[in-house]
Enzyme design. Structure first.
Site, PDB file in Angstrom:
ATOM      1  N   LYS A  24       0.830  -1.194   0.000  1.00  0.00           N
ATOM      2  CA  LYS A  24       0.000   0.000   0.000  1.00  0.00           C
ATOM      3  C   LYS A  24       0.870   1.251   0.000  1.00  0.00           C
ATOM      4  CE  LYS A  24      -3.825  -2.289   2.119  1.00  0.00           C
ATOM      5  NZ  LYS A  24      -4.725  -2.496   3.214  1.00  0.00           N
ATOM      6  N   HIS A  50      -3.795   1.775   5.027  1.00  0.00           N
ATOM      7  CA  HIS A  50      -3.227   3.042   4.563  1.00  0.00           C
ATOM      8  C   HIS A  50      -3.021   4.001   5.735  1.00  0.00           C
ATOM      9  CE1 HIS A  50      -4.747   1.502   0.671  1.00  0.00           C
ATOM     10  NE2 HIS A  50      -3.725   2.168   0.183  1.00  0.00           N
ATOM     11  N   SER A  91      -7.474   3.752  -1.581  1.00  0.00           N
ATOM     12  CA  SER A  91      -7.600   3.549  -0.139  1.00  0.00           C
ATOM     13  C   SER A  91      -9.057   3.689   0.243  1.00  0.00           C
ATOM     14  CB  SER A  91      -6.770   4.608   0.596  1.00  0.00           C
ATOM     15  OG  SER A  91      -7.226   4.759   1.921  1.00  0.00           O
ATOM     16  N   GLY A  93     -10.187   4.269   3.229  1.00  0.00           N
ATOM     17  CA  GLY A  93     -10.312   5.371   4.184  1.00  0.00           C
ATOM     18  C   GLY A  93     -10.040   6.748   3.603  1.00  0.00           C
TER      19      GLY A  93
END
EC number: 3.9.1.3
Length: 122
Positions: A24, A50, A91, A93
């Site tokens: 990531k 992340h 991601s 989030g």
């Protein structure tokens, strides 16, 4: 304090990623208080989320008086034996980083690599 933070900002590496593998990454805007900012790429295999990458980066840079904002994330596939990096995904989030920006940063750091990106994939 502003001049010190600006000097600290100039020393922040634009790219810090693992030497190989799939992992990531986050695109982070780093700023000296009230000053200009620059975008940096951080990608590591140890990060389960992340947010782990962003939080560690923000903590390290806060000690130098710098403020971080996460612009998004994705994944990197780094194949050093083929001199290739592929930027993709997003991601959950933070949303999808601007992979075109990430790609330009990586090209500057790895000028002899083939670096590609796509918005497809997770």
């Amino acid at each position: 304090a502003g001049a010190m933070a600006a000097a600290a900002l100039s020393r922040v590496p634009e790219v810090e990623i693992d030497g190989g593998g799939v992992f990531k990454y986050v695109l982070v805007r780093v700023r000296a208080a009230g000053g200009p900012g620059k975008d940096v790429v951080r990608g590591h295999g140890w990060a389960e989320y992340h947010a782990d990458l962003f939080e560690r980066t923000a903590e390290e840079l806060a000690q130098q008086g710098l403020v971080c904002e996460c612009l998004g994330g994705g994944r990197l596939s780094h194949r050093p034996e083929e001199r290739k990096i592929h930027v993709y995904g997003y991601s959950v989030g933070f949303g999808r980083a601007d992979h075109a920006v990430t790609t330009e940063k990586l090209k500057a750091e790895y000028p002899d690599y083939e670096i590609t990106w796509a918005n497809e994939g997770y």
